[in-house]
Motif scaffolding. Structure first.
Motif, PDB file in Angstrom:
ATOM      1  N   ILE A  17      20.417 -59.892-111.335  1.00 38.57           N
ATOM      2  CA  ILE A  17      20.333 -60.672-110.095  1.00 38.57           C
ATOM      3  C   ILE A  17      21.618 -60.470-109.296  1.00 38.57           C
ATOM      4  O   ILE A  17      21.585 -60.229-108.082  1.00 38.57           O
ATOM      5  CB  ILE A  17      20.095 -62.169-110.389  1.00 38.57           C
ATOM      6  CG1 ILE A  17      18.692 -62.396-110.967  1.00 38.57           C
ATOM      7  CG2 ILE A  17      20.345 -63.022-109.142  1.00 38.57           C
ATOM      8  CD1 ILE A  17      17.547 -62.113-110.012  1.00 38.57           C
ATOM      9  N   ILE A  20      21.603 -57.121-107.570  1.00 35.88           N
ATOM     10  CA  ILE A  20      20.747 -57.110-106.378  1.00 35.88           C
ATOM     11  C   ILE A  20      21.470 -57.786-105.213  1.00 35.88           C
ATOM     12  O   ILE A  20      21.495 -57.264-104.096  1.00 35.88           O
ATOM     13  CB  ILE A  20      19.388 -57.796-106.658  1.00 35.88           C
ATOM     14  CG1 ILE A  20      18.602 -57.011-107.702  1.00 35.88           C
ATOM     15  CG2 ILE A  20      18.578 -57.943-105.365  1.00 35.88           C
ATOM     16  CD1 ILE A  20      17.376 -57.736-108.226  1.00 35.88           C
ATOM     17  N   ASP A  84      15.685 -56.985-100.625  1.00 41.30           N
ATOM     18  CA  ASP A  84      15.233 -55.927-101.523  1.00 41.30           C
ATOM     19  C   ASP A  84      16.122 -54.705-101.395  1.00 41.30           C
ATOM     20  O   ASP A  84      16.808 -54.517-100.393  1.00 41.30           O
ATOM     21  CB  ASP A  84      13.763 -55.576-101.255  1.00 41.30           C
ATOM     22  CG  ASP A  84      13.500 -55.258 -99.804  1.00 41.30           C
ATOM     23  OD1 ASP A  84      13.859 -54.151 -99.359  1.00 41.30           O
ATOM     24  OD2 ASP A  84      12.934 -56.116 -99.110  1.00 41.30           O
ATOM     25  N   ARG A 103      13.877 -53.311-106.248  1.00 42.51           N
ATOM     26  CA  ARG A 103      14.385 -54.548-106.829  1.00 42.51           C
ATOM     27  C   ARG A 103      14.342 -55.571-105.707  1.00 42.51           C
ATOM     28  O   ARG A 103      14.659 -55.240-104.563  1.00 42.51           O
ATOM     29  CB  ARG A 103      15.822 -54.406-107.308  1.00 42.51           C
ATOM     30  CG  ARG A 103      15.969 -53.750-108.656  1.00 42.51           C
ATOM     31  CD  ARG A 103      17.434 -53.708-109.029  1.00 42.51           C
ATOM     32  NE  ARG A 103      17.599 -53.443-110.444  1.00 42.51           N
ATOM     33  CZ  ARG A 103      18.789 -53.338-111.035  1.00 42.51           C
ATOM     34  NH1 ARG A 103      19.907 -53.472-110.330  1.00 42.51           N
ATOM     35  NH2 ARG A 103      18.860 -53.108-112.317  1.00 42.51           N
ATOM     36  N   SER A 104      13.980 -56.814-106.012  1.00 48.33           N
ATOM     37  CA  SER A 104      13.904 -57.812-104.947  1.00 48.33           C
ATOM     38  C   SER A 104      14.202 -59.210-105.471  1.00 48.33           C
ATOM     39  O   SER A 104      14.101 -59.486-106.667  1.00 48.33           O
ATOM     40  CB  SER A 104      12.523 -57.805-104.288  1.00 48.33           C
ATOM     41  OG  SER A 104      11.541 -58.263-105.197  1.00 48.33           O
ATOM     42  N   ILE A 105      14.561 -60.058-104.533  1.00 50.98           N
ATOM     43  CA  ILE A 105      14.720 -61.493-104.774  1.00 50.98           C
ATOM     44  C   ILE A 105      13.920 -62.192-103.693  1.00 50.98           C
ATOM     45  O   ILE A 105      14.000 -61.842-102.518  1.00 50.98           O
ATOM     46  CB  ILE A 105      16.204 -61.924-104.695  1.00 50.98           C
ATOM     47  CG1 ILE A 105      17.002 -61.336-105.861  1.00 50.98           C
ATOM     48  CG2 ILE A 105      16.313 -63.461-104.677  1.00 50.98           C
ATOM     49  CD1 ILE A 105      18.498 -61.590-105.783  1.00 50.98           C
ATOM     50  N   GLY A 159      13.566 -62.897-109.294  1.00 48.09           N
ATOM     51  CA  GLY A 159      13.841 -61.488-109.099  1.00 48.09           C
ATOM     52  C   GLY A 159      12.736 -60.658-109.711  1.00 48.09           C
ATOM     53  O   GLY A 159      12.102 -61.069-110.701  1.00 48.09           O
ATOM     54  N   GLU A 161      11.450 -56.332-110.315  1.00 47.49           N
ATOM     55  CA  GLU A 161      11.769 -54.916-110.140  1.00 47.49           C
ATOM     56  C   GLU A 161      10.650 -54.035-110.647  1.00 47.49           C
ATOM     57  O   GLU A 161       9.915 -54.385-111.562  1.00 47.49           O
ATOM     58  CB  GLU A 161      13.087 -54.556-110.828  1.00 47.49           C
ATOM     59  CG  GLU A 161      13.061 -54.557-112.336  1.00 47.49           C
ATOM     60  CD  GLU A 161      14.416 -54.183-112.933  1.00 47.49           C
ATOM     61  OE1 GLU A 161      15.189 -53.460-112.312  1.00 47.49           O
ATOM     62  OE2 GLU A 161      14.687 -54.659-114.047  1.00 47.49           O
TER      63      GLU A 161
END
Length: 163
Positions: A17, A20, A84, A103-105, A159, A161
């Motif tokens: 995290i 990211i 992202d 990858r994203s939050i 998160g 991915e």
């Protein structure tokens, strides 16, 4: 909150995290006003900590003292957010087997305008630390009083991915 459908892609590591947060340069904030919903992409700074296995995230942004974004944030403190990175096309044998790695939050929280000079200076320092760590972090007189600075206290985020 709703469970993630693709649990195998859920990020459970606070270290990832943090990666990211460090890699992403823009957070997209979803909000609404009387004209409807809209998304604002902005640079940001952050504080991220882990206490008793719970993640705590605060995002800091700035902008003009007036305008659509300022009006929306003033009318409702509820916001959604997304960031992202690591985008890469994954090709396949045919069009339907192509995909994308990332990858994203994603999350939601409450946004509040910071009014005290000390809070605003701290937030702007966090933004500069994240977006331009080599730049000077001293602010000209008057900048703090003429800049709207906000903190998003993120209530929930996850998160995800795809490698």
């Amino acid at each position: 909150m709703r469970e993630m459908r693709r649990k195998a892609r859920e990020i459970k590591s606070s270290a990832i995290i943090r990666e990211i947060l460090e890699e992403c340069r823009v957070v997209r904030i979803g909000t609404a006003d009387r004209e409807g919903m809209f998304i604002v992409p902005v640079n940001f700074g952050y504080d991220f900590s882990v206490r008793n296995e719970a993640w705590d995230l605060k995002l800091y942004i700035h902008g003009a003292m007036e305008g659509r974004k300022a009006e929306a944030f003033g009318a409702s403190s509820e916001v959604a957010l997304e960031m992202d990175c690591r985008h890469r096309l994954i090709t396949g044998e045919n069009a339907c087997s192509c995909s994308f790695s990332y990858r994203s939050i994603m999350g939601n929280g409450k946004i509040r305008r910071l009014d005290r000079s000390e809070e605003k200076a701290y937030a702007l320092e966090r933004i500069m630390e994240h977006t331009a760590p080599e730049a000077a972090k001293e602010f000209q007189p008057g900048v703090l009083e003429h800049t709207a600075v906000y903190c998003i206290e993120v209530r929930y985020f996850s998160g995800k991915e795809r490698t």
